[in-house]
Design a protein around this motif. Sequence first.
Motif, mmCIF file in Angstrom:
data_model
loop_
_atom_site.group_PDB
_atom_site.id
_atom_site.type_symbol
_atom_site.label_atom_id
_atom_site.label_comp_id
_atom_site.label_asym_id
_atom_site.label_seq_id
_atom_site.Cartn_x
_atom_site.Cartn_y
_atom_site.Cartn_z
ATOM 1 N N VAL A 159 -5.968 -16.513 5.893
ATOM 2 C CA VAL A 159 -5.228 -17.468 6.719
ATOM 3 C C VAL A 159 -5.940 -18.820 6.857
ATOM 4 C CG1 VAL A 159 -4.215 -17.889 8.999
ATOM 5 C CG2 VAL A 159 -3.923 -15.674 7.891
ATOM 6 N N PRO A 160 -7.254 -18.873 7.100
ATOM 7 C CA PRO A 160 -7.895 -20.191 7.194
ATOM 8 C C PRO A 160 -7.804 -21.001 5.895
ATOM 9 C CG PRO A 160 -9.334 -18.497 8.104
ATOM 10 C CD PRO A 160 -8.185 -17.794 7.455
ATOM 11 N N VAL A 161 -7.848 -20.331 4.764
ATOM 12 C CA VAL A 161 -7.715 -21.039 3.487
ATOM 13 C C VAL A 161 -6.299 -21.592 3.354
ATOM 14 C CG1 VAL A 161 -7.837 -20.837 0.972
ATOM 15 C CG2 VAL A 161 -9.522 -19.650 2.401
ATOM 16 N N LEU A 162 -5.307 -20.778 3.713
ATOM 17 C CA LEU A 162 -3.924 -21.250 3.669
ATOM 18 C C LEU A 162 -3.690 -22.388 4.663
ATOM 19 C CD1 LEU A 162 -1.946 -17.913 3.220
ATOM 20 C CD2 LEU A 162 -2.361 -19.691 1.506
ATOM 21 N N GLU A 163 -4.395 -22.351 5.786
ATOM 22 C CA GLU A 163 -4.312 -23.445 6.764
ATOM 23 C C GLU A 163 -4.855 -24.734 6.149
ATOM 24 O OE1 GLU A 163 -4.220 -25.745 10.415
ATOM 25 O OE2 GLU A 163 -3.016 -24.184 9.515
ATOM 26 N N THR A 164 -5.958 -24.636 5.427
ATOM 27 C CA THR A 164 -6.524 -25.814 4.747
ATOM 28 C C THR A 164 -5.542 -26.363 3.714
ATOM 29 O OG1 THR A 164 -8.777 -25.011 5.074
ATOM 30 C CG2 THR A 164 -8.442 -26.623 3.310
ATOM 31 N N ILE A 165 -4.956 -25.470 2.944
ATOM 32 C CA ILE A 165 -3.972 -25.883 1.936
ATOM 33 C C ILE A 165 -2.785 -26.560 2.618
ATOM 34 C CG2 ILE A 165 -2.333 -25.058 0.194
ATOM 35 C CD1 ILE A 165 -4.390 -22.775 -0.371
ATOM 36 N N ARG A 166 -2.315 -25.972 3.704
ATOM 37 C CA ARG A 166 -1.175 -26.519 4.454
ATOM 38 C C ARG A 166 -1.473 -27.928 4.959
ATOM 39 N NH1 ARG A 166 0.706 -27.022 9.795
ATOM 40 N NH2 ARG A 166 -1.323 -26.458 10.608
ATOM 41 N N GLN A 167 -2.667 -28.117 5.514
ATOM 42 C CA GLN A 167 -3.040 -29.426 6.055
ATOM 43 C C GLN A 167 -3.184 -30.469 4.949
ATOM 44 O OE1 GLN A 167 -6.567 -28.578 8.328
ATOM 45 N NE2 GLN A 167 -5.409 -27.924 10.117
ATOM 46 N N SER A 176 5.111 -22.688 4.551
ATOM 47 C CA SER A 176 5.749 -21.383 4.474
ATOM 48 C C SER A 176 4.738 -20.279 4.161
ATOM 49 C CB SER A 176 6.850 -21.415 3.416
ATOM 50 O OG SER A 176 7.410 -20.146 3.245
ATOM 51 N N ALA A 177 3.847 -20.532 3.214
ATOM 52 C CA ALA A 177 2.835 -19.528 2.844
ATOM 53 C C ALA A 177 1.929 -19.224 4.034
ATOM 54 C CB ALA A 177 2.017 -20.020 1.654
ATOM 55 N N TRP A 178 1.511 -20.259 4.744
ATOM 56 C CA TRP A 178 0.648 -20.088 5.910
ATOM 57 C C TRP A 178 1.354 -19.285 7.005
ATOM 58 C CZ3 TRP A 178 1.117 -22.881 10.741
ATOM 59 C CH2 TRP A 178 0.039 -22.688 11.616
ATOM 60 N N LEU A 179 2.603 -19.657 7.291
ATOM 61 C CA LEU A 179 3.360 -18.935 8.316
ATOM 62 C C LEU A 179 3.608 -17.484 7.911
ATOM 63 C CD1 LEU A 179 5.956 -21.672 9.305
ATOM 64 C CD2 LEU A 179 4.161 -20.702 10.774
ATOM 65 N N HIS A 180 3.917 -17.263 6.644
ATOM 66 C CA HIS A 180 4.173 -15.906 6.150
ATOM 67 C C HIS A 180 2.921 -15.039 6.324
ATOM 68 C CE1 HIS A 180 5.858 -13.305 2.616
ATOM 69 N NE2 HIS A 180 5.642 -12.605 3.693
ATOM 70 N N ALA A 181 1.770 -15.566 5.923
ATOM 71 C CA ALA A 181 0.523 -14.803 6.060
ATOM 72 C C ALA A 181 0.217 -14.505 7.529
ATOM 73 C CB ALA A 181 -0.627 -15.568 5.411
ATOM 74 N N ARG A 182 0.354 -15.516 8.389
ATOM 75 C CA ARG A 182 0.132 -15.302 9.826
ATOM 76 C C ARG A 182 1.102 -14.264 10.381
ATOM 77 N NH1 ARG A 182 1.005 -20.109 13.122
ATOM 78 N NH2 ARG A 182 0.697 -18.604 14.780
ATOM 79 N N GLY A 183 2.362 -14.366 9.959
ATOM 80 C CA GLY A 183 3.370 -13.423 10.433
ATOM 81 C C GLY A 183 3.062 -11.988 10.043
ATOM 82 N N LEU A 184 2.544 -11.803 8.829
ATOM 83 C CA LEU A 184 2.166 -10.452 8.401
ATOM 84 C C LEU A 184 1.031 -9.900 9.256
ATOM 85 C CD1 LEU A 184 2.322 -10.954 4.528
ATOM 86 C CD2 LEU A 184 3.828 -9.485 5.893
ATOM 87 N N ILE A 185 0.025 -10.722 9.502
ATOM 88 C CA ILE A 185 -1.120 -10.281 10.304
ATOM 89 C C ILE A 185 -0.705 -10.012 11.746
ATOM 90 C CG2 ILE A 185 -3.315 -11.068 11.311
ATOM 91 C CD1 ILE A 185 -3.879 -12.424 8.588
ATOM 92 N N GLU A 186 0.105 -10.897 12.304
ATOM 93 C CA GLU A 186 0.527 -10.766 13.700
ATOM 94 C C GLU A 186 1.746 -9.864 13.867
ATOM 95 O OE1 GLU A 186 0.944 -14.695 15.398
ATOM 96 O OE2 GLU A 186 -0.898 -15.360 14.422
ATOM 97 N N GLN A 187 2.247 -9.335 12.755
ATOM 98 C CA GLN A 187 3.448 -8.507 12.746
ATOM 99 C C GLN A 187 4.603 -9.208 13.449
ATOM 100 O OE1 GLN A 187 2.191 -4.702 14.352
ATOM 101 N NE2 GLN A 187 1.194 -4.159 12.440
ATOM 102 N N SER A 188 4.804 -10.465 13.066
ATOM 103 C CA SER A 188 5.819 -11.304 13.682
ATOM 104 C C SER A 188 6.908 -11.665 12.642
ATOM 105 C CB SER A 188 5.199 -12.592 14.212
ATOM 106 O OG SER A 188 6.198 -13.522 14.552
#
Length: 194
Positions: A159-167, A176-188
Amino acid sequence: AEGAETQRQGGLREAELEGGRWQEPVHHQFLARNRWLTGEWDDALTEEEAAVGAAEEVVRGSARLMAGPAHGLSIRLHRGRLSEARKLLAESEGGSLGEWQTALLLEAEGQTGKALQVLSAFWERTVAAGVLVELRQSGPDLVRIALGAGHPEVAERVVPVLETIRQRARHPLAESAWLHARGLIEQSVELCSE
């Protein structure tokens, strides 16, 4: 999306008319991605085949597409056509994302542990090299595979790497990739579907 489609079609026509054949694979690959995202899978396969054919016509090897047969493989995996996916991957040169595609096939074959080994090794090597653009597409898959294999610590590092890419990218696909990864981890489901 419609504007991008028109722009890509126009770019493809210009490349053909002006003799810029080296540009054709890129235009076909983007058209394939658009078709894939909108569920027009047969058209995505056609565009991807055109991209590979154009790349091979331009020059063998070096003009091969970076992502290899990413959309064709994904479509075959979603359709449960594992033998076709395996054959496609074996016949391709894989491109720089071949390990990601191999991991997806291993996961589909029920080899989650092996898929995690392959994809996390690719991820770590690519992060160390600083080639973050390669990771946007594979990030959510690594999170899903890591969680499925019982290794949330691997998923948390993505997630932190995807956050860097997103920024850096400030692009909807990176978001979308960042949110998807966060959603999987947070089960959201909400995060996964934004």
